[in-house]
Enzyme design. Sequence first.
Site, PDB file in Angstrom:
ATOM      1  N   MET A   1     -48.093 -11.964  14.512  1.00  0.00           N
ATOM      2  CA  MET A   1     -49.526 -12.242  14.466  1.00  0.00           C
ATOM      3  C   MET A   1     -50.220 -11.110  13.706  1.00  0.00           C
ATOM      4  SD  MET A   1     -49.730 -15.149  16.046  1.00  0.00           S
ATOM      5  CE  MET A   1     -51.369 -15.418  16.682  1.00  0.00           C
ATOM      6  N   CYS A   2     -51.415 -10.741  14.069  1.00  0.00           N
ATOM      7  CA  CYS A   2     -52.198  -9.634  13.492  1.00  0.00           C
ATOM      8  C   CYS A   2     -53.155 -10.120  12.403  1.00  0.00           C
ATOM      9  CB  CYS A   2     -51.334  -8.519  12.910  1.00  0.00           C
ATOM     10  SG  CYS A   2     -50.080  -7.886  14.036  1.00  0.00           S
ATOM     11  N   THR A   3     -54.263  -9.412  12.307  1.00  0.00           N
ATOM     12  CA  THR A   3     -55.272  -9.653  11.275  1.00  0.00           C
ATOM     13  C   THR A   3     -55.675  -8.316  10.691  1.00  0.00           C
ATOM     14  OG1 THR A   3     -56.127 -11.542  12.531  1.00  0.00           O
ATOM     15  CG2 THR A   3     -57.540 -10.650  10.797  1.00  0.00           C
ATOM     16  N   ASP A  20     -51.167  -7.677  17.103  1.00  0.00           N
ATOM     17  CA  ASP A  20     -50.869  -8.750  18.044  1.00  0.00           C
ATOM     18  C   ASP A  20     -49.350  -8.890  18.119  1.00  0.00           C
ATOM     19  OD1 ASP A  20     -53.648  -9.102  17.769  1.00  0.00           O
ATOM     20  OD2 ASP A  20     -53.362 -10.607  16.215  1.00  0.00           O
ATOM     21  N   ARG A 225     -57.333 -17.614  11.676  1.00  0.00           N
ATOM     22  CA  ARG A 225     -57.882 -16.256  11.668  1.00  0.00           C
ATOM     23  C   ARG A 225     -58.239 -15.815  10.250  1.00  0.00           C
ATOM     24  NH1 ARG A 225     -53.937 -13.216  12.754  1.00  0.00           N
ATOM     25  NH2 ARG A 225     -52.341 -14.740  13.351  1.00  0.00           N
TER      26      ARG A 225
END
Length: 325
Positions: A1-3, A20, A225
């Site tokens: 995940m991650c942004t 994330d 996202r």
Amino acid sequence: MCTSFTLQDADTTIVARTMDFGFELDGRPVVFPRNYLFHTQLGREISFPYGFMGTGNPKMGDLLADGINEKGVTVMELYFPNEAVYQEQSDATKLNLAPHELLMWILGTIDSVASLKQNITTIQLVAAKNPILQVVLPLHFIVSDETGETIVLESSAKGLELKENPVNVMTNSPELEWHLKNLNNYIGLQTQNFATKNFQELTAHPFGQGSGTFGLPGGFTGPERFVRMAFLRANIQTEQGYDALLANTLSLLETVTIPKGVNIKNDGSIDYTQYKAFYDTKKRSYFFRPYTQSETYQLTLTEELLSLEEPKDFPITQDFVTHIL
């Protein structure tokens, strides 16, 4: 995940991310001094001329998930599942690195995005397992420098590809080009309310403030996202001073923060935002907030830190802190 994303005003470039993940990283600030001798998994030793800091953990070895060096270059690695392709064999004409080692090489040896563009062809990523997780990590990378120039690195069957990033946002799979094209589906988003609309003799009105954002994705997939952050970043105010820029960065990070328990992986682990981190590329400052904390830690690269004899980590408290009035 991650942004991840960048945010700028006339004087400052901030590079930010959520981490994330389902595996508990216990991330904390770690500093690597100048001339640190890095040992690659494939048997090379590299002396890093530049010192740097970022999010790591002594239990994870000499690896970071994001960081900034003394030249203002900032790198963040994000998951790229079902897309990342690595080489199976080493190439004697190149520096062969495991995917999770590329971030360390960039921070230790690269002084600008322009320099990365010149030197990235000397690197080959090899399908070597991360020693802690015991899997080959599917990663891609977003890189910025103090000028605000931002690029993405993605590894495909063609090798490492350097891609311009016009929206300065990155999440997860699919590849960057797909995310950029997908924004064409959301050109109806706007910051102003929609006007009334007549359906024959009926006049329809917006239910309330914010009708222009109707249709803005609210889920936690990479595509959702990406769209959400691209729209919010493009429209948030930035000409309000340094403190406001930092506050806006945290506000944007909150819009993609995954609460613990709402996103369960197939193996039963909980994928959530373990920490938020952001970097000031000009002041060489690092801001860090773990999931359980209400306050933000700050660390700035100083000559004293850059001259340490060995890496230094900074344990943090997980307590929720409030100020009693």
